[in-house]
Write a protein that holds these residues in place. Sequence first.
Motif, PDB file in Angstrom:
ATOM      1  N   VAL A  88       0.832  -1.212   0.000  1.00  0.00           N
ATOM      2  CA  VAL A  88       0.000   0.000   0.000  1.00  0.00           C
ATOM      3  C   VAL A  88       0.868   1.263   0.000  1.00  0.00           C
ATOM      4  N   VAL A  89       1.755   1.362   0.973  1.00  0.00           N
ATOM      5  CA  VAL A  89       2.565   2.579   1.108  1.00  0.00           C
ATOM      6  C   VAL A  89       3.495   2.807  -0.084  1.00  0.00           C
ATOM      7  N   PRO A  90       4.276   1.813  -0.526  1.00  0.00           N
ATOM      8  CA  PRO A  90       5.218   2.075  -1.633  1.00  0.00           C
ATOM      9  C   PRO A  90       4.555   2.548  -2.929  1.00  0.00           C
ATOM     10  N   PRO A  91       3.457   1.919  -3.401  1.00  0.00           N
ATOM     11  CA  PRO A  91       2.824   2.441  -4.622  1.00  0.00           C
ATOM     12  C   PRO A  91       2.318   3.866  -4.467  1.00  0.00           C
ATOM     13  N   LEU A  92       1.771   4.178  -3.303  1.00  0.00           N
ATOM     14  CA  LEU A  92       1.274   5.537  -3.079  1.00  0.00           C
ATOM     15  C   LEU A  92       2.415   6.538  -3.068  1.00  0.00           C
ATOM     16  N   TRP A  93       3.518   6.187  -2.446  1.00  0.00           N
ATOM     17  CA  TRP A  93       4.651   7.105  -2.418  1.00  0.00           C
ATOM     18  C   TRP A  93       5.237   7.306  -3.806  1.00  0.00           C
ATOM     19  N   LEU A  94       5.411   6.238  -4.568  1.00  0.00           N
ATOM     20  CA  LEU A  94       5.962   6.388  -5.914  1.00  0.00           C
ATOM     21  C   LEU A  94       5.012   7.181  -6.811  1.00  0.00           C
ATOM     22  N   ALA A  95       3.715   6.983  -6.627  1.00  0.00           N
ATOM     23  CA  ALA A  95       2.743   7.760  -7.399  1.00  0.00           C
ATOM     24  C   ALA A  95       2.780   9.233  -7.000  1.00  0.00           C
ATOM     25  N   GLY A  96       3.233   9.509  -5.777  1.00  0.00           N
ATOM     26  CA  GLY A  96       3.251  10.887  -5.291  1.00  0.00           C
ATOM     27  C   GLY A  96       4.567  11.605  -5.466  1.00  0.00           C
ATOM     28  N   LEU A  97       5.586  10.913  -5.952  1.00  0.00           N
ATOM     29  CA  LEU A  97       6.910  11.534  -6.083  1.00  0.00           C
ATOM     30  C   LEU A  97       7.193  11.889  -7.543  1.00  0.00           C
ATOM     31  N   PRO A  98       7.308  13.179  -7.865  1.00  0.00           N
ATOM     32  CA  PRO A  98       7.705  13.556  -9.230  1.00  0.00           C
ATOM     33  C   PRO A  98       9.120  13.066  -9.526  1.00  0.00           C
ATOM     34  N   GLY A  99       9.400  12.823 -10.805  1.00  0.00           N
ATOM     35  CA  GLY A  99      10.724  12.381 -11.191  1.00  0.00           C
ATOM     36  C   GLY A  99      11.810  13.362 -10.793  1.00  0.00           C
ATOM     37  N   ALA A 100      11.469  14.652 -10.724  1.00  0.00           N
ATOM     38  CA  ALA A 100      12.459  15.676 -10.364  1.00  0.00           C
ATOM     39  C   ALA A 100      13.014  15.472  -8.958  1.00  0.00           C
ATOM     40  N   PHE A 101      12.288  14.783  -8.090  1.00  0.00           N
ATOM     41  CA  PHE A 101      12.786  14.514  -6.745  1.00  0.00           C
ATOM     42  C   PHE A 101      14.055  13.655  -6.795  1.00  0.00           C
ATOM     43  N   PHE A 102      14.157  12.797  -7.824  1.00  0.00           N
ATOM     44  CA  PHE A 102      15.289  11.881  -7.920  1.00  0.00           C
ATOM     45  C   PHE A 102      16.383  12.409  -8.848  1.00  0.00           C
ATOM     46  N   ARG A 103      16.110  13.516  -9.540  1.00  0.00           N
ATOM     47  CA  ARG A 103      17.041  14.006 -10.541  1.00  0.00           C
ATOM     48  C   ARG A 103      18.437  14.322  -9.975  1.00  0.00           C
ATOM     49  N   PRO A 104      18.556  14.947  -8.797  1.00  0.00           N
ATOM     50  CA  PRO A 104      19.905  15.216  -8.275  1.00  0.00           C
ATOM     51  C   PRO A 104      20.725  13.944  -8.089  1.00  0.00           C
ATOM     52  N   LEU A 105      20.088  12.870  -7.627  1.00  0.00           N
ATOM     53  CA  LEU A 105      20.800  11.604  -7.444  1.00  0.00           C
ATOM     54  C   LEU A 105      21.212  11.017  -8.784  1.00  0.00           C
ATOM     55  N   ALA A 106      20.315  11.115  -9.768  1.00  0.00           N
ATOM     56  CA  ALA A 106      20.599  10.533 -11.081  1.00  0.00           C
ATOM     57  C   ALA A 106      21.697  11.291 -11.819  1.00  0.00           C
ATOM     58  N   ARG A 107      21.923  12.553 -11.454  1.00  0.00           N
ATOM     59  CA  ARG A 107      22.955  13.334 -12.126  1.00  0.00           C
ATOM     60  C   ARG A 107      24.359  12.946 -11.673  1.00  0.00           C
ATOM     61  N   VAL A 108      24.448  12.319 -10.517  1.00  0.00           N
ATOM     62  CA  VAL A 108      25.738  11.828 -10.025  1.00  0.00           C
ATOM     63  C   VAL A 108      25.990  10.467 -10.657  1.00  0.00           C
ATOM     64  N   ARG A 109      27.162  10.292 -11.220  1.00  0.00           N
ATOM     65  CA  ARG A 109      27.429   9.076 -11.988  1.00  0.00           C
ATOM     66  C   ARG A 109      27.206   7.812 -11.158  1.00  0.00           C
ATOM     67  N   VAL A 110      27.758   7.794  -9.944  1.00  0.00           N
ATOM     68  CA  VAL A 110      27.592   6.623  -9.081  1.00  0.00           C
ATOM     69  C   VAL A 110      26.130   6.440  -8.709  1.00  0.00           C
ATOM     70  N   GLY A 111      25.449   7.558  -8.388  1.00  0.00           N
ATOM     71  CA  GLY A 111      24.041   7.485  -8.040  1.00  0.00           C
ATOM     72  C   GLY A 111      23.206   6.934  -9.178  1.00  0.00           C
ATOM     73  N   TRP A 112      23.510   7.389 -10.404  1.00  0.00           N
ATOM     74  CA  TRP A 112      22.767   6.891 -11.557  1.00  0.00           C
ATOM     75  C   TRP A 112      22.968   5.398 -11.739  1.00  0.00           C
ATOM     76  N   ARG A 113      24.212   4.942 -11.620  1.00  0.00           N
ATOM     77  CA  ARG A 113      24.499   3.520 -11.825  1.00  0.00           C
ATOM     78  C   ARG A 113      23.830   2.649 -10.760  1.00  0.00           C
ATOM     79  N   VAL A 114      23.946   3.090  -9.499  1.00  0.00           N
ATOM     80  CA  VAL A 114      23.347   2.314  -8.416  1.00  0.00           C
ATOM     81  C   VAL A 114      21.829   2.293  -8.559  1.00  0.00           C
ATOM     82  N   GLY A 115      21.225   3.468  -8.809  1.00  0.00           N
ATOM     83  CA  GLY A 115      19.785   3.532  -8.974  1.00  0.00           C
ATOM     84  C   GLY A 115      19.300   2.698 -10.145  1.00  0.00           C
ATOM     85  N   PHE A 116      20.013   2.765 -11.247  1.00  0.00           N
ATOM     86  CA  PHE A 116      19.630   1.989 -12.426  1.00  0.00           C
ATOM     87  C   PHE A 116      19.688   0.496 -12.124  1.00  0.00           C
TER      88      PHE A 116
END
Length: 277
Positions: A88-116
């Motif tokens: 219940v909680v995870p789908p609601l949170w992902l539905a409520g989080l814009p992609g821009a919230f994760f953009r700073p992490l994805a811009r870091v090379r290590v962050g992008w690789r780990v997240g991917f």
Amino acid sequence: MSLWHWHPSVALGLAGLLAAYLTAARSLGRRGRRAGADHARAASPAQTMAFVSGLAALAAVLLGPVAEWAEHVALSAHMTQHLVLTLVVPPLWLAGLPGAFFRPLARVRVGWRVGFALTRPAMALALASATLVAWHLPVLFEAALRREALHILEHGTLLATALLLWWPVLGPLPDWPRPAPAAQLLYLFLCTVPMMAVASPITLADHVLYPFYGETARPWPLSPRTDQELAGIVMWIGGTLTYAVAGTIVFFRWAAREEPAEREAAALPASPRSVSE
């Protein structure tokens, strides 16, 4: 027995999450407006409602009667708690989080690789499945019931890996893309397997698997054995139905996208070659 399970640390943590979300959404909204894309990067009202609903669901099972019953008398309440944490909680949170919230992490090379890597379907399913199965082994489950620090770790890891589990279906960041709808449907079907692997032994066991609930002296209308059967059924049916509903939504959204494309293709004039043939 009290109907409330008050933990100031949990209440403060939930309030902190809400404050952090609203602050980040406001900041992203200001940046979007300065860039000339009004509200392009801010959370929409629907997204805010989804995220807050997830927080409310989490508060309900960590601070309300379910938590009190789960920690003292009822395995069925504990399984209900785990279903809310993972389904219940995870789908609601992902539905409520814009992609821009994760953009700073994805811009870091290590962050992008780990997240991917972590959000690929095979890895996400493997991590979430291993966590779910491990914490429901009697030795770990019992230890978590008797030690608060382990109980916090249990809930934290279940929630974190469930967020990864739901990413291939609801992930909002194109940098860590979701698979095609057909693959999502297969993925959601496979997600039912670990849930059934946990639920079936609990439902079918001929003895009490978790002695903690057999030792309780607090009143409860069900015997420990009957309550254990109910706990397994709750997990079995709840997990299956949740993934079935998610699969139905994925299918109809896929069909809704395909239909206009098919109509457009049918409306195109035939090529000269096809006419001559």
